[in-house]
Design a protein around this motif. Structure first.
Motif, PDB file in Angstrom:
ATOM      1  N   THR A   1       0.821  -1.226   0.000  1.00  0.00           N
ATOM      2  CA  THR A   1       0.000   0.000   0.000  1.00  0.00           C
ATOM      3  C   THR A   1       0.844   1.261   0.000  1.00  0.00           C
ATOM      4  O   THR A   1       0.347   2.341  -0.308  1.00  0.00           O
ATOM      5  N   SER A   2       2.119   1.126   0.345  1.00  0.00           N
ATOM      6  CA  SER A   2       3.003   2.305   0.395  1.00  0.00           C
ATOM      7  C   SER A   2       3.397   2.771  -0.996  1.00  0.00           C
ATOM      8  O   SER A   2       3.468   3.980  -1.259  1.00  0.00           O
ATOM      9  N   CYS A   3       3.662   1.817  -1.897  1.00  0.00           N
ATOM     10  CA  CYS A   3       4.073   2.205  -3.252  1.00  0.00           C
ATOM     11  C   CYS A   3       3.037   1.829  -4.296  1.00  0.00           C
ATOM     12  O   CYS A   3       3.245   2.055  -5.488  1.00  0.00           O
TER      13      CYS A   3
ATOM     14  N   ASP B   1      12.658  -7.258   0.533  1.00  0.00           N
ATOM     15  CA  ASP B   1      13.556  -6.438  -0.290  1.00  0.00           C
ATOM     16  C   ASP B   1      13.723  -5.058   0.314  1.00  0.00           C
ATOM     17  O   ASP B   1      12.801  -4.508   0.937  1.00  0.00           O
ATOM     18  N   ILE B   2      14.880  -4.461   0.090  1.00  0.00           N
ATOM     19  CA  ILE B   2      15.141  -3.107   0.589  1.00  0.00           C
ATOM     20  C   ILE B   2      14.218  -2.081  -0.070  1.00  0.00           C
ATOM     21  O   ILE B   2      13.910  -1.034   0.494  1.00  0.00           O
ATOM     22  N   LYS B   3      13.752  -2.394  -1.296  1.00  0.00           N
ATOM     23  CA  LYS B   3      12.845  -1.499  -2.006  1.00  0.00           C
ATOM     24  C   LYS B   3      11.552  -1.284  -1.225  1.00  0.00           C
ATOM     25  O   LYS B   3      10.955  -0.201  -1.275  1.00  0.00           O
ATOM     26  N   HIS B   4      11.115  -2.304  -0.493  1.00  0.00           N
ATOM     27  CA  HIS B   4       9.864  -2.213   0.256  1.00  0.00           C
ATOM     28  C   HIS B   4      10.115  -2.168   1.772  1.00  0.00           C
ATOM     29  O   HIS B   4       9.222  -2.512   2.551  1.00  0.00           O
ATOM     30  N   LYS B   5      11.263  -1.732   2.153  1.00  0.00           N
ATOM     31  CA  LYS B   5      11.604  -1.683   3.582  1.00  0.00           C
ATOM     32  C   LYS B   5      10.666  -0.725   4.318  1.00  0.00           C
ATOM     33  O   LYS B   5      10.425   0.393   3.875  1.00  0.00           O
ATOM     34  N   ASN B   6      10.134  -1.195   5.441  1.00  0.00           N
ATOM     35  CA  ASN B   6       9.234  -0.408   6.298  1.00  0.00           C
ATOM     36  C   ASN B   6       7.925  -0.029   5.588  1.00  0.00           C
ATOM     37  O   ASN B   6       7.233   0.889   6.035  1.00  0.00           O
ATOM     38  N   HIS B   7       7.613  -0.699   4.496  1.00  0.00           N
ATOM     39  CA  HIS B   7       6.351  -0.419   3.793  1.00  0.00           C
ATOM     40  C   HIS B   7       5.190  -1.142   4.466  1.00  0.00           C
ATOM     41  O   HIS B   7       5.379  -2.087   5.236  1.00  0.00           O
TER      42      HIS B   7
END
Length: 223
Positions: free
Chosen positions: A85-87, A98-104
């Motif tokens: 939902t973050s991106c 993945d680091i791309k979705h870190k804390n998402h």
């Protein structure tokens, strides 16, 4: 949700779970047919079946079809199961780490689909309501244009009638004035002719008197 999907049409009725044969089926697997929620958890944890695409039977019945498994574009061996939902992207389980979705923040793909479905339905209702309002506004404009046209045409017609009446009145006044001038001219002409005739009579009388005087004078000279 970038991957292209193919669809399989089918009808799903309320059935028992194909795996335990006890509880009502709540989910549908393209490979294993219907299953209950408990069997779904076990099914997706199994190495053999965890790559299967499982969706809610409610979703299947609502759209009349299901989709073939959609592969993750990042981890091509994995199936998309959750939604970031973050991106705003549908991802697989491995994408979560993945680091791309870190804390998402993440949500179930099915829940997100239902949310979008509700949002789209609400947008449809609002759009239909807005269209109705715009149609009413157009109707109001058409009525106003018709009324204004009728009022304008009546006003123009009244003006033309008044113009005709004014022209008729002016013509009558002008005719009366011309008639008065003509009568005055005739009266002046008669008066002038009378004065001329009187003057000519006086001249004639004077000529006669002059002739008499001349004749008398000549007679006196002869005497």
């Amino acid at each position: 949700m970038a991957a292209e999907t193919t669809t399989l049409d089918f009808q799903v009725a309320t059935k028992k779970c194909e795996l335990c044969q006890e509880k009502d089926a709540q989910f549908y697997c393209n490979d294993c047919q219907e299953m209950c929620s408990g069997c779904k958890t076990i099914h997706l944890r199994s190495k053999v079946s965890r790559s299967h695409n499982v969706v809610s039977t409610k979703l299947v019945n609502s759209i009349g079809k299901t989709t073939q498994p959609i592969k993750c574009t990042t981890h091509q061996s994995e199936i998309i199961r959750i939604y970031c939902t973050s991106c705003g992207e549908a991802v697989c389980v491995k994408c979560v780490t993945d680091i791309k979705h870190k804390n998402h923040n993440f949500d179930e793909l099915e829940t997100t689909l239902y949310s979008y479905q509700d949002e789209i339905s609400q947008n449809i209702l609002e759009t239909k309501h807005r269209i109705e309002q715009l149609q009413k506004l157009i109707h109001t404009i058409d009525v106003n244009v018709k009324d204004n046209t009728e009022v304008s045409n009546k006003t123009i017609n009244d003006i033309n009638q008044q113009r005709k009446q004014i022209k008729s009145d002016v013509d009558k006044i002008a005719d009366d004035l011309v008639d008065q001038v003509q009568k005055r001219k005739q009266q002046d002409l008669k008066l002038t002719q009378k004065e001329k005739k009187d003057l000519q009579k006086i001249i004639s009388d004077h000529n006669e008197y002059l002739q008499t005087c001349e004749e008398t004078l000549k007679l006196m000279k002869d005497i």
